[in-house]
Design an enzyme around this catalytic site. Structure first.
Site, PDB file in Angstrom:
ATOM      1  N   GLU A  70       0.794  -1.285  -0.190  1.00 41.06           N
ATOM      2  CA  GLU A  70       0.064   0.066   0.005  1.00 41.06           C
ATOM      3  C   GLU A  70       0.829   1.200   0.096  1.00 41.06           C
ATOM      4  OE1 GLU A  70      -3.684   2.453   0.566  1.00 41.06           O
ATOM      5  OE2 GLU A  70      -2.871   0.633  -0.634  1.00 41.06           O
ATOM      6  N   HIS A 134     -11.634   4.579  -8.941  1.00 42.93           N
ATOM      7  CA  HIS A 134     -10.077   4.880  -8.686  1.00 42.93           C
ATOM      8  C   HIS A 134      -9.452   4.241  -9.681  1.00 42.93           C
ATOM      9  CE1 HIS A 134      -6.539   6.195  -6.304  1.00 42.93           C
ATOM     10  NE2 HIS A 134      -6.231   4.877  -6.212  1.00 42.93           N
ATOM     11  N   HIS A 247     -18.431  -9.937 -17.614  1.00 40.72           N
ATOM     12  CA  HIS A 247     -16.836  -9.690 -18.009  1.00 40.72           C
ATOM     13  C   HIS A 247     -16.441 -10.615 -19.083  1.00 40.72           C
ATOM     14  CE1 HIS A 247     -13.281  -7.563 -17.749  1.00 40.72           C
ATOM     15  NE2 HIS A 247     -12.449  -8.612 -17.392  1.00 40.72           N
ATOM     16  N   HIS A 308      -2.491  -8.891 -16.724  1.00 39.73           N
ATOM     17  CA  HIS A 308      -3.841  -8.569 -17.377  1.00 39.73           C
ATOM     18  C   HIS A 308      -4.197  -7.253 -17.007  1.00 39.73           C
ATOM     19  CE1 HIS A 308      -7.600  -9.898 -19.087  1.00 39.73           C
ATOM     20  NE2 HIS A 308      -8.237  -9.553 -17.839  1.00 39.73           N
TER      21      HIS A 308
END
Length: 348
Positions: A70, A134, A247, A308
């Protein structure tokens, strides 16, 4: 400025990949506050600092292994923000020399918004709506930086009147492909933010069925409440399956559309200066489809999943590159400001 824009673009690619890595190792809440980590500038590691951190956030025990992904992501994003602000300042300073100003200024404003979404990602405990936006904001930042780099550093091929009819006919279809890819990226963002990537563990079926039980209303509920901790997701299995299948179907639509589009582009423009840009789209599409299949076949290995995400950005940028090259041409002229020679490209 062109070199700075290129560096910022490459750094944006790194930030997108770091964001995917952070998400995939479940480190999105590795630091429960923002912009620091448990009130420190870096992840607390000594016994004394860990004791202070856990006293400040008793509901969030320190996990150093999740804190560092993070914070590394935040450091890289902060560096990118400073670089974008520097580009905007440089453009303003040399605006009389013809350097772009509006796009760098917009980027500076957008990067501030993206930083706010990064903060909300943590403070709202991975609320899927914010996480998805985001992620899309990261792709948008990368796309805008790519356009700025192309404007400053690349040269468009001069249009050939003999190809004018083909360009006029095919350009709307390329824009259609761009919209499809953006929609597929948005589906991917929603898949990631709701932890639906492993909802279907095999190919070509899902949980042993061609059309398993799904709840699209539940899966695409954008009114999920603020408050719960969304680490790991809150949706029921049939909702996640609905997202995953959507998807997959989106990927098949994109594949069929681009096979037809690339064939048409190759017939009309395969012997023109646009050929490398067309080939680049084909390579990016092929790699992205293979990586998507590998994600399912090998149960979301970290390296493949990060690749990906990165290749999704690569496919998007390859289409933007072609569209940019299809619009007019550019000339290069040398502009001297004080002791610095700036290479300017302006639309002719």
């Amino acid at each position: 400025m062109g070199r700075g824009a290129l560096i910022a673009t490459l750094l944006a690619v790194v930030v997108v990949m770091l964001g995917a890595w952070t998400r995939l190792v479940d480190a999105g809440l590795g630091c429960p506050d923002w912009p620091g980590c448990y009130g420190f500038l870096s992840v607390p590691q000594t016994d004394a600092h860990i004791a202070i951190a856990e006293a400040r956030f008793p509901e969030s025990p320190v996990d150093v292994a999740k804190g560092w992904p993070e914070m590394i992501h935040r450091y890289a994003a902060g560096t990118l923000g400073l670089l974008v602000f520097a580009l905007a300042g440089y453009g303003i300073r040399h605006r009389k020399a013809g350097l772009p100003v509006k796009l760098p200024l917009f980027l500076a404003g957008f990067i501030m918004l993206q930083g706010a979404f990064g903060m909300w990602t943590v403070t709202l405990k991975l609320w899927p709506q914010v996480v998805a936006l985001h992620l899309l904001g990261g792709f948008t930042t990368l796309s805008l930086l790519t356009l700025l780099t192309l404007r400053l550093r690349a040269r468009r091929p001069a249009p050939d009147p003999a190809n004018g009819a083909a360009l006029t006919r095919l350009r709307p279809w390329i824009y259609g492909g761009l919209v499809l890819v953006i929609m597929q990226i948005a589906l991917g963002a929603w898949t990631a933010s709701n932890y639906a990537a492993v909802a279907c563990p095999e190919l070509p079926t899902c949980q042993g069925e061609w059309w398993p039980e799904m709840d699209f209303q539940h899966g695409f509920d954008v009114t999920q409440a603020v408050g719960p901790n969304y680490l790991g997701g809150q949706l029921m299995a049939d909702g996640r399956v609905a997202i995953h299948i959507s998807h997959r179907v989106g990927a098949m639509i994109v594949l069929v559309y681009f096979i037809a589009l690339l064939a048409a582009l190759w017939r009309s423009l395969g012997d023109t200066p646009y050929r490398p840009a067309i080939v680049l789209i084909g390579l990016a599409l092929t790699a992205q489809i293979l990586l998507g299949l590998a994600n399912v076949a090998f149960h979301l290995p970290l390296a493949v999943a990060v690749a990906h995400n990165a290749m999704g950005a690569g496919l998007l940028l390859s289409i933007i590159n072609l569209l940019w090259r299809l619009h007019g041409w550019r000339y290069t002229g040398a502009i001297r400001t004080n002791t610095t020679t700036i290479t300017q490209e302006a639309t002719a």
